[in-house]
Design an enzyme around this catalytic site. Structure first.
Site, PDB file in Angstrom:
ATOM      1  N   SER A 126       0.837  -1.203   0.000  1.00 51.86           N
ATOM      2  CA  SER A 126       0.000   0.000   0.000  1.00 51.86           C
ATOM      3  C   SER A 126       0.867   1.245   0.000  1.00 51.86           C
ATOM      4  O   SER A 126       1.984   1.248   0.553  1.00 51.86           O
ATOM      5  CB  SER A 126      -0.860  -0.020   1.268  1.00 51.86           C
ATOM      6  OG  SER A 126      -1.458   1.219   1.473  1.00 51.86           O
ATOM      7  N   TYR A 150      -1.868  -1.141  11.029  1.00 52.84           N
ATOM      8  CA  TYR A 150      -2.153  -1.667   9.689  1.00 52.84           C
ATOM      9  C   TYR A 150      -0.973  -1.377   8.752  1.00 52.84           C
ATOM     10  O   TYR A 150      -0.433  -2.282   8.101  1.00 52.84           O
ATOM     11  CB  TYR A 150      -3.440  -1.052   9.113  1.00 52.84           C
ATOM     12  CG  TYR A 150      -3.575  -1.300   7.619  1.00 52.84           C
ATOM     13  CD1 TYR A 150      -3.795  -2.583   7.131  1.00 52.84           C
ATOM     14  CD2 TYR A 150      -3.419  -0.253   6.703  1.00 52.84           C
ATOM     15  CE1 TYR A 150      -3.869  -2.824   5.768  1.00 52.84           C
ATOM     16  CE2 TYR A 150      -3.502  -0.481   5.336  1.00 52.84           C
ATOM     17  CZ  TYR A 150      -3.721  -1.775   4.880  1.00 52.84           C
ATOM     18  OH  TYR A 150      -3.785  -2.012   3.522  1.00 52.84           O
ATOM     19  N   LYS A 154       1.975  -3.883   6.848  1.00 58.01           N
ATOM     20  CA  LYS A 154       2.361  -3.932   5.422  1.00 58.01           C
ATOM     21  C   LYS A 154       3.870  -3.706   5.280  1.00 58.01           C
ATOM     22  O   LYS A 154       4.548  -4.383   4.509  1.00 58.01           O
ATOM     23  CB  LYS A 154       1.609  -2.849   4.635  1.00 58.01           C
ATOM     24  CG  LYS A 154       0.121  -3.124   4.482  1.00 58.01           C
ATOM     25  CD  LYS A 154      -0.131  -4.269   3.524  1.00 58.01           C
ATOM     26  CE  LYS A 154      -1.557  -4.758   3.564  1.00 58.01           C
ATOM     27  NZ  LYS A 154      -1.772  -6.012   2.884  1.00 58.01           N
TER      28      LYS A 154
HETATM   29  P1  NAD Z   1     -10.972  -7.034   1.357  1.00 52.03           P
HETATM   30  O1  NAD Z   1     -11.154  -7.043   2.838  1.00 52.03           O
HETATM   31  O2  NAD Z   1     -12.153  -6.811   0.504  1.00 52.03           O
HETATM   32  O3  NAD Z   1     -10.263  -8.389   0.885  1.00 52.03           O
HETATM   33  C1  NAD Z   1      -9.372  -9.098   1.695  1.00 52.03           C
HETATM   34  C2  NAD Z   1      -9.823 -10.546   1.695  1.00 52.03           C
HETATM   35  O4  NAD Z   1      -8.927 -11.309   2.506  1.00 52.03           O
HETATM   36  C3  NAD Z   1     -11.229 -10.748   2.283  1.00 52.03           C
HETATM   37  O5  NAD Z   1     -12.004 -11.503   1.382  1.00 52.03           O
HETATM   38  C4  NAD Z   1     -10.988 -11.488   3.587  1.00 52.03           C
HETATM   39  O6  NAD Z   1     -12.048 -12.362   3.902  1.00 52.03           O
HETATM   40  C5  NAD Z   1      -9.683 -12.216   3.288  1.00 52.03           C
HETATM   41  N1  NAD Z   1      -8.863 -12.534   4.472  1.00 52.03           N
HETATM   42  C6  NAD Z   1      -8.501 -11.713   5.476  1.00 52.03           C
HETATM   43  N2  NAD Z   1      -7.748 -12.367   6.369  1.00 52.03           N
HETATM   44  C7  NAD Z   1      -7.618 -13.643   5.903  1.00 52.03           C
HETATM   45  C8  NAD Z   1      -6.971 -14.802   6.376  1.00 52.03           C
HETATM   46  N3  NAD Z   1      -6.309 -14.801   7.547  1.00 52.03           N
HETATM   47  N4  NAD Z   1      -7.031 -15.934   5.642  1.00 52.03           N
HETATM   48  C9  NAD Z   1      -7.719 -15.965   4.483  1.00 52.03           C
HETATM   49  N5  NAD Z   1      -8.378 -14.903   3.996  1.00 52.03           N
HETATM   50  C10 NAD Z   1      -8.323 -13.751   4.695  1.00 52.03           C
HETATM   51  O7  NAD Z   1      -9.830  -5.959   1.040  1.00 52.03           O
HETATM   52  P2  NAD Z   1      -9.344  -5.372  -0.354  1.00 52.03           P
HETATM   53  O8  NAD Z   1      -9.704  -3.948  -0.386  1.00 52.03           O
HETATM   54  O9  NAD Z   1      -9.736  -6.259  -1.454  1.00 52.03           O
HETATM   55  O10 NAD Z   1      -7.782  -5.438  -0.124  1.00 52.03           O
HETATM   56  C11 NAD Z   1      -6.991  -6.535  -0.556  1.00 52.03           C
HETATM   57  C12 NAD Z   1      -5.566  -6.345  -0.062  1.00 52.03           C
HETATM   58  O11 NAD Z   1      -5.075  -5.104  -0.564  1.00 52.03           O
HETATM   59  C13 NAD Z   1      -5.436  -6.280   1.458  1.00 52.03           C
HETATM   60  O12 NAD Z   1      -4.255  -6.945   1.829  1.00 52.03           O
HETATM   61  C14 NAD Z   1      -5.313  -4.798   1.722  1.00 52.03           C
HETATM   62  O13 NAD Z   1      -4.594  -4.528   2.900  1.00 52.03           O
HETATM   63  C15 NAD Z   1      -4.567  -4.317   0.490  1.00 52.03           C
HETATM   64  N6  NAD Z   1      -4.809  -2.901   0.183  1.00 52.03           N
HETATM   65  C16 NAD Z   1      -6.099  -2.442   0.048  1.00 52.03           C
HETATM   66  C17 NAD Z   1      -6.313  -1.104  -0.214  1.00 52.03           C
HETATM   67  C18 NAD Z   1      -7.713  -0.564  -0.337  1.00 52.03           C
HETATM   68  O14 NAD Z   1      -7.887   0.647  -0.223  1.00 52.03           O
HETATM   69  N7  NAD Z   1      -8.732  -1.375  -0.566  1.00 52.03           N
HETATM   70  C19 NAD Z   1      -5.230  -0.226  -0.377  1.00 52.03           C
HETATM   71  C20 NAD Z   1      -3.933  -0.741  -0.261  1.00 52.03           C
HETATM   72  C21 NAD Z   1      -3.735  -2.086   0.023  1.00 52.03           C
END
Ligand code: NAD
Ligand code: UDP
Length: 352
Positions: A126, A150, A154
């Site tokens: 991120s 958080y 990362k």
């Molecule tokens: P999201 O919460 O929609 O998706 C994450 C998925 O991971 C979910 O389906 C959740 O059920 C699953 N999950 C969480 N912990 C788990 C575990 N221990 N075992 C198996 N599954 C697990 O989030 P997103 O927005 O799709 O983000 C995806 C990734 O991108 C994340 O790692 C997040 O930190 C990163 N990210 C997101 C953003 C954003 O703004 N959405 C920005 C930067 C980075």
């Protein structure tokens, strides 16, 4: 070479869109998700959209035995690792949960990958790892620092990946640093489905537009920006999904063209920004949403939100040069697609 990809967290917001992009490019997808922040309905809809049932395994990345079962019976080219918890406020309240899930979970995944000699990983990092940037646009060599658990989780995973790459040069570890992902699939069938009141700007705007929330609070009107409100690099989730495909293509080319004498030429640890390179202010986004959808977004200005920075946008040059990827979709597309998803699914995946 196998074209099978394990997608951890593939039922989530970015993961579900990426599954579609992977399928469209000819990759075979296996989703591994514990559904802690997503639903089976997302997987069902992805399957409907691609006209094929996606293989889904309900499991936790902290469960090594379960992961071993997954790797024993299938041959993967690599892993795209989305699984993680992502709410900044919750991470301050529950740091151990965040470090356990995001850091220990990733270590566990890497250990099992190593056991099965799967060394290609694309990790969801991120822009938060850049903290309060010293200069803009932010390139991949900018200093990193984080102020909340958080972000720290990362950054810690990035450090682990760097150390791993140094220890063993057969790993290919791409850390994609997302800027601000927004928007939804153009079908309106999949999108972002926050559990509670959204923390992020775009889902908040769209829930005001659909009448679920009354008024948007704009956090701060006195930043040194074009109109005093915060500036971010909003990127369409479809572009972001395509960025993952480009990263995998890059790794595939690299590993297939490598002769045994070239074995040292792995990418090691490779951080890449995924952003548009353009900053848009909060107020500009609100106005664009109204213009595109015809929906008024009642708003009020309130004080700055603790921990927020004034401006953040990417240098997207490395992704273009190395992966041949660049964002294509506009702010208007982001608003239009968000609204299509939100208006067709006012209660997210529970709407029907
Ligand atoms: P999201 O919460 O929609 O998706 C994450 C998925 O991971 C979910 O389906 C959740 O059920 C699953 N999950 C969480 N912990 C788990 C575990 N221990 N075992 C198996 N599954 C697990 O989030 P997103 O927005 O799709 O983000 C995806 C990734 O991108 C994340 O790692 C997040 O930190 C990163 N990210 C997101 C953003 C954003 O703004 N959405 C920005 C930067 C980075
Ligand atoms: N923001 C806002 N009101 C909200 C949510 C966010 O004014 O209800 C602002 C926030 O202060 C920041 C920008 O919108 O300037 C993007 O915030 P978001 O939480 O979406 O992403 P961040 O960049 O903080 O991860």
């Amino acid at each position: 070479m196998t074209n099978k990809i394990l997608v951890t967290g593939g039922a989530g917001y970015i993961g579900s869109h990426t599954c579609i992009a992977l399928h469209e490019t000819g990759y075979e997808v296996v989703v591994y998700d514990n559904l802690s922040n997503s639903s089976r309905e997302a997987i069902n809809r992805v399957s409907t959209l691609i006209g094929q049932t996606i293989e889904f395994i309900e499991g936790d990345i902290r469960d090594a035995e379960m992961l071993r079962q997954v790797f024993t019976s299938r041959e993967f080219f690599g892993v795209i690792h989305f699984a993680g918890l992502k709410a900044v406020g919750e991470s301050v309240a529950k740091p151990l949960l965040y470090y356990n899930n995001n850091v220990s979970g990733t270590i566990n995944l890497l250990e099992v990958m190593a056991e099965y000699n799967i060394k290609n990983l694309v990790f969801s990092s991120s822009a938060t790892v850049y903290g309060d940037p010293e200069s803009l646009p932010i390139d991949e060599n900018s200093p990193r620092s984080c102020t909340n658990p958080y972000g720290q989780s990362k950054l810690t995973v990035e450090h682990i990946l760097e150390d791993l790459a140094v220890s063993d040069d057969s790993w290919n570890l791409v850390a994609l640093r997302y800027f601000n992902p927004v928007g939804a699939h153009s079908s309106g069938q999949i999108g972002e489905d926050p559990n509670d009141i959204p923390n992020n700007l775009m889902p908040y705007i769209s829930q005001v537009a659909v009448g679920k929330l009354k008024k948007l609070s704009i956090f701060g009107d006195d930043y040194p920006t074009i109109d005093g409100t915060g500036v971010r690099d909003f990127i369409h989730v479809t572009d972001l999904a395509q960025g993952h495909v480009s990263a995998l293509n890059y790794l595939e080319q690299l590993t297939s063209s490598r002769s045994p004498s070239d074995m040292a030429k792995s990418v090691g640890f490779l951080p890449i920004n995924l952003g548009t390179g353009k900053g848009t202010s909060v107020l500009e986004l609100v106005n664009a949403f109204t213009e595109v959808t015809g929906r008024d977004i009642p708003h009020q200005f309130t004080g700055r939100r603790a921990g927020d920075i004034a401006s953040c946008y990417a240098s997207a040059d490395k992704a273009k040069t190395l992966l041949g990827w660049q964002a294509e979709l506009s702010i208007a597309d982001m608003c239009q697609d968000t609204w299509r998803w939100q208006s067709q699914n006012p209660s997210g995946y529970n709407s029907h």
